[in-house]
Write a protein that holds these residues in place. Structure first.
Motif, PDB file in Angstrom:
ATOM      1  N   ASP A  77       0.823  -1.208   0.000  1.00 54.45           N
ATOM      2  CA  ASP A  77       0.000   0.000   0.000  1.00 54.45           C
ATOM      3  C   ASP A  77       0.856   1.256   0.000  1.00 54.45           C
ATOM      4  OD1 ASP A  77      -3.244  -0.258   0.930  1.00 54.45           O
ATOM      5  OD2 ASP A  77      -2.016  -2.048   0.867  1.00 54.45           O
ATOM      6  N   TYR A  78       1.857   1.270   0.858  1.00 53.13           N
ATOM      7  CA  TYR A  78       2.582   2.513   1.088  1.00 53.13           C
ATOM      8  C   TYR A  78       4.034   2.152   1.279  1.00 53.13           C
ATOM      9  CZ  TYR A  78       3.661   7.045   3.231  1.00 53.13           C
ATOM     10  OH  TYR A  78       4.180   8.269   3.525  1.00 53.13           O
ATOM     11  N   THR A 137       5.103   7.418   8.720  1.00 49.36           N
ATOM     12  CA  THR A 137       3.653   7.321   8.884  1.00 49.36           C
ATOM     13  C   THR A 137       2.958   7.760   7.604  1.00 49.36           C
ATOM     14  OG1 THR A 137       3.672   9.518   9.842  1.00 49.36           O
ATOM     15  CG2 THR A 137       3.694   7.687  11.363  1.00 49.36           C
ATOM     16  N   PRO A 138       1.780   7.236   7.302  1.00 53.15           N
ATOM     17  CA  PRO A 138       1.016   6.319   8.151  1.00 53.15           C
ATOM     18  C   PRO A 138       1.573   4.899   8.139  1.00 53.15           C
ATOM     19  CG  PRO A 138      -0.119   6.652   6.072  1.00 53.15           C
ATOM     20  CD  PRO A 138       1.044   7.593   6.070  1.00 53.15           C
ATOM     21  N   LEU A 139       1.800   4.390   9.338  1.00 56.92           N
ATOM     22  CA  LEU A 139       2.193   2.993   9.480  1.00 56.92           C
ATOM     23  C   LEU A 139       0.931   2.151   9.382  1.00 56.92           C
ATOM     24  CD1 LEU A 139       4.622   3.448  12.499  1.00 56.92           C
ATOM     25  CD2 LEU A 139       5.173   3.453  10.063  1.00 56.92           C
ATOM     26  N   MET A 140       0.997   1.132   8.549  1.00 62.51           N
ATOM     27  CA  MET A 140      -0.209   0.357   8.292  1.00 62.51           C
ATOM     28  C   MET A 140       0.143  -1.115   8.190  1.00 62.51           C
ATOM     29  SD  MET A 140      -2.135   2.684   5.418  1.00 62.51           S
ATOM     30  CE  MET A 140      -0.835   2.648   4.204  1.00 62.51           C
ATOM     31  N   LEU A 141      -0.583  -1.932   8.932  1.00 68.54           N
ATOM     32  CA  LEU A 141      -0.475  -3.370   8.748  1.00 68.54           C
ATOM     33  C   LEU A 141      -1.623  -3.785   7.835  1.00 68.54           C
ATOM     34  CD1 LEU A 141       0.865  -6.040  10.866  1.00 68.54           C
ATOM     35  CD2 LEU A 141      -1.478  -6.443  10.128  1.00 68.54           C
ATOM     36  N   THR A 142      -1.255  -4.304   6.668  1.00 69.32           N
ATOM     37  CA  THR A 142      -2.273  -4.557   5.649  1.00 69.32           C
ATOM     38  C   THR A 142      -2.305  -6.022   5.253  1.00 69.32           C
ATOM     39  OG1 THR A 142      -0.713  -3.993   3.892  1.00 69.32           O
ATOM     40  CG2 THR A 142      -2.130  -2.232   4.712  1.00 69.32           C
ATOM     41  N   TYR A 185       3.816  -4.803   7.114  1.00 71.79           N
ATOM     42  CA  TYR A 185       3.841  -3.656   8.026  1.00 71.79           C
ATOM     43  C   TYR A 185       4.970  -2.748   7.575  1.00 71.79           C
ATOM     44  CZ  TYR A 185       3.659  -1.010  12.395  1.00 71.79           C
ATOM     45  OH  TYR A 185       3.533  -0.010  13.327  1.00 71.79           O
ATOM     46  N   ARG A 226       6.524  -0.300   8.842  1.00 73.76           N
ATOM     47  CA  ARG A 226       7.292   0.403   9.852  1.00 73.76           C
ATOM     48  C   ARG A 226       8.794   0.370   9.563  1.00 73.76           C
ATOM     49  NH1 ARG A 226      10.513   1.948  12.923  1.00 73.76           N
ATOM     50  NH2 ARG A 226      10.824   1.461  15.085  1.00 73.76           N
ATOM     51  N   THR A 227       9.284  -0.779   9.155  1.00 76.36           N
ATOM     52  CA  THR A 227      10.726  -0.943   9.030  1.00 76.36           C
ATOM     53  C   THR A 227      11.019  -2.128   8.138  1.00 76.36           C
ATOM     54  OG1 THR A 227      12.744  -1.521  10.222  1.00 76.36           O
ATOM     55  CG2 THR A 227      10.699  -2.319  11.147  1.00 76.36           C
TER      56      THR A 227
END
Lengths: 292, 396
Positions: free
Chosen positions: A208-209, A214-219, A257, A259-260
């Motif tokens: 997604d991204y 951010t936005p941090l997203m678990l998809t 996710y 984030r990292t």
């Protein structure tokens, strides 16, 4: 459903090459899981062609998946390869069809797999000094959602981590598919799309991204981007025809996710589910269901 | 109920107010849609309404309409005006505009071709009706079409109109305007896709959705392919910016997606540019793909629609397949559907926050004790593993 987790992390200061010790332990878990997975999927068959400890000076796996799909009258067979040269640190990864595999002398006896997607690098660290190794096996035998993932991290740089083995159902087709990341986050996957029919290769996940900000997203769900036939120019003719690629989708325990890119980050979602990041490609695996 | 309807003009005289002209047929379609969906359960607070249409245009070279997007708290007006047949091929043109603004900001003073003005606007996007020859000079005799897609099914309502020239389309803007509902937002969401014609002419993708009861600009995720993959995908949805408490996609929440209507496919068709007005027999099943908008350059986005077999047109309209202007495309295009995306688990405002998000990068010994995974290993003792040499639990 959540993953069955086994932590194989080692401190690395008790002598010997910790990579080999951990790979041997993972191989044992893989064989146990594979026997159970084969038993509940009798029309398909996973097998280990080469395993750690079989070839002096090398480690890694060559894994074969025979599917319940026929192509030209023969069962479709997929293969993945993740092989480290313990002398030079060279790392060879590949996913493709078994027809691209030449057993024998290549890679010290692991054989050569070609015709799919893969990478070569020298990013595995094989220092004789003590070196910790984070390592996790996450697996599930939930029917239709089976997977086995073995992930390591030599340190927290993104170029010394990998999902060495990822065998999973393509939950869209119900067939096994094989994938890996190398030690630098490059992805590879091979699956069979019944609608084409044909193998589909992938080197990326539909994300997604892309940013780690951010936005941090678990998809979910996690879906591979197919490699589509390349268009070099408007000429020459004929060009590849219009085509349709059915999705290739990982089991429901797996997510992304952003984030990292680092391994073993941990995330607790707003619904109480808990997730462990595996390898350098932002895959995360559910390790705890939500409370609600 | 899904209908896909088409009308065609040769030539396409968009300033005309004669019965059956493009502006009045658009009104006919929009009012039919509004009448159907305003009666749907869940739409009582968000009625669609025609405020003005092309018949309100002052002067002989104007075109426009105003639609009201009803909302219990913050109704918006969608205004489109085009006040010159020759509004220029530059995206900075002020004579052709698509505007979204709060109804409370509107003054109906007859300005802008009869369509009035706003004291403040959410969006003002240049979007014109003119068409050009290869030289960049305006032409006034092109052929054109209006395609209207609508689904009045409760819960998945959308209205989409697409206006394009059907000869010399390479030199005209074609635009696709979409209104759609989704359970994640409280009102009508809007998408405007402008396909460039002449280099430098209008070309963009603009998305707006109700977020915390206010219409707001949004971006699409996942980003549709824009490279040379020649790939079209489904599963694209909107995410508005701003992730604070009470907003969509607020940090720390579980958020349902706001997908664009699943009939629509987005992606790239760049290498083959300027293939336009494309038609493709679905290689993966029933139905036919039609190209509404073309990506002309890097970052552009094709818009296609997969029309199921035997989809009816509204009474008095032609079916989409009956237009003679479609060009059958046999090659260099790949349809790659997404499985329906699930809800998103939103992360913290900043990561790591050590309450919901831990990174191994940021740990250190104290962090290890707080990391849920490693802390479990510690608590479990040796867990049947060797008592020395294992990394976790480590003797701290």
């Amino acid at each position: 459903m959540v993953a069955t987790l086994v932590d194989l992390s080692r401190r690395g200061d008790t002598g010997g090459l910790v990579v080999l010790q951990v790979f041997a332990a993972a191989d044992g878990l893989l064989r146990t899981w594979m026997a159970a997975a084969n038993a509940q999927n009798p029309l398909q068959q996973l097998s280990i062609v080469k395993a750690p400890g079989e070839v002096l000076g090398f480690t890694g796996w060559v894994i074969k998946a025979r599917l319940a799909v026929l192509d030209a009258g023969q069962p479709v067979e997929l293969m993945s390869q993740w092989v480290a040269n313990l002398t030079t640190g060279a790392l060879t990864t590949h996913c493709g069809l078994v027809s691209g595999y030449t057993p024998g002398a290549a890679l010290g006896g692991y054989g050569a797999l070609t015709g799919g997607v893969g990478t070569t690098s020298s990013l595995i660290t094989l220092l004789p000094q003590p070196l910790p190794l984070g390592a996790v096996v996450a697996s599930s035998l939930a029917v239709g959602q089976e997977y086995f993932a073995f992930s390591i991290t030599q340190h927290t740089f993104t170029n010394r981590q990998a999902v060495v083995v990822l065998i999973a159902k393509d939950v869209y087709s119900g067939q096994w598919h094989l994938s890996f990341t190398d030690m630098a986050g490059a992805l590879g996957a091979v699956a069979w799309i019944a609608n084409r029919p044909g193998a589909v290769l992938s080197t990326s996940i539909r994300l997604d991204y892309f940013s780690s900000a951010t936005p941090l997203m678990l998809t979910q769900p996690v879906q591979w981007n197919p490699i589509t036939p390349g268009i070099a120019s408007q000429a020459p003719q004929p060009q590849p025809p219009v085509q349709w690629f059915d999705p290739v989708v990982l089991p429901a325990d797996l997510a992304l996710y952003n984030r990292t890119f680092g391994s073993f980050g941990y995330f607790i979602g707003g619904d109480g589910t808990q997730w462990l990041q595996l390898g350098p490609a932002r895959l995360a695996v559910k390790v705890k269901d939500g409370g609600a | 109920m899904l209908t896909v309807s088409a009308a065609n003009w040769t030539p396409y005289d968009w300033v005309s107010k004669a019965a059956g002209s493009v502006g009045l047929r658009l009104t006919e379609a929009f009012t039919a849609f509004a009448a159907a969906v305003n009666a749907n359960p869940g739409n009582a607070g968000v009625p669609l309404q025609l405020v003005k249409d092309h018949s309100s245009a002052t002067g002989t070279t104007n075109f426009g309409y105003i639609w009201r997007l009803g909302h219990p708290l913050n109704p918006y007006l969608l205004r489109f005006y085009n006040t010159s047949r020759n509004q220029g091929s530059s995206a900075s043109s002020s004579t052709a505009s698509f505007t979204l603004a709060l109804e409370s900001a509107y003054t109906d003073d007859g300005t802008f071709g009869g369509y009035g003005q706003f004291s403040s606007m959410l969006a003002s996007v240049s979007a014109g009706m003119s068409y050009y020859g290869p030289s960049g000079s305006p032409l006034f005799n092109a052929d054109g079409r209006l395609i209207v897609l609508m689904d009045t099914t409760p819960g998945s309502e959308f209205f989409c109109c697409n206006i394009a020239t059907t000869n010399g389309d390479t030199y005209a803007q074609n635009h696709t305007l979409m209104l759609f509902r989704g359970s994640a937002s409280s009102g009508w969401n809007v998408a405007l896709l402008r396909s460039q014609a002449l280099a430098g002419m209008f070309e963009s993708r603009n998305f707006y959705c109700y977020n915390n009861n206010v219409l707001q600009a949004a971006v699409t995720y996942p980003v549709a392919p824009s490279g040379l993959e020649q790939m079209l995908v489904t599963g694209v949805g909107l995410i508005p910016s701003g992730f604070g408490p009470g907003q969509m996609f607020a940090y720390g929440t579980k958020q349902e997606r706001l997908p664009l209507p699943q009939l629509f496919w987005f992606g790239s068709n760049q290498y083959s540019d300027p293939r336009r007005l494309g038609r493709v027999s679905n290689p993966g099943g029933p139905g036919t793909f039609y190209q509404l908008g073309a990506a002309i350059n890097s970052g552009g986005m094709d818009c296609w629609v997969l029309v199921p077999p035997s989809t009816p047109a509204m009474a008095g309209w032609s079916t989409i397949g009956s237009l003679s202007s479609w060009q059958t495309i046999p090659d260099r295009l790949y349809f790659c559907p997404a499985v329906p995306p699930g809800p998103v688990l939103m992360g913290p405002v900043l990561g790591p926050d050590f309450l919901t998000d831990w990174s191994a990068v940021a740990l250190g010994a104290p962090g290890v004790a707080q990391h849920p995974f490693y802390a479990q290993q510690e608590a479990a003792g040796d867990n049947g593993r060797p008592s020395s040499g294992v990394l976790w639990p480590r003797g701290m």
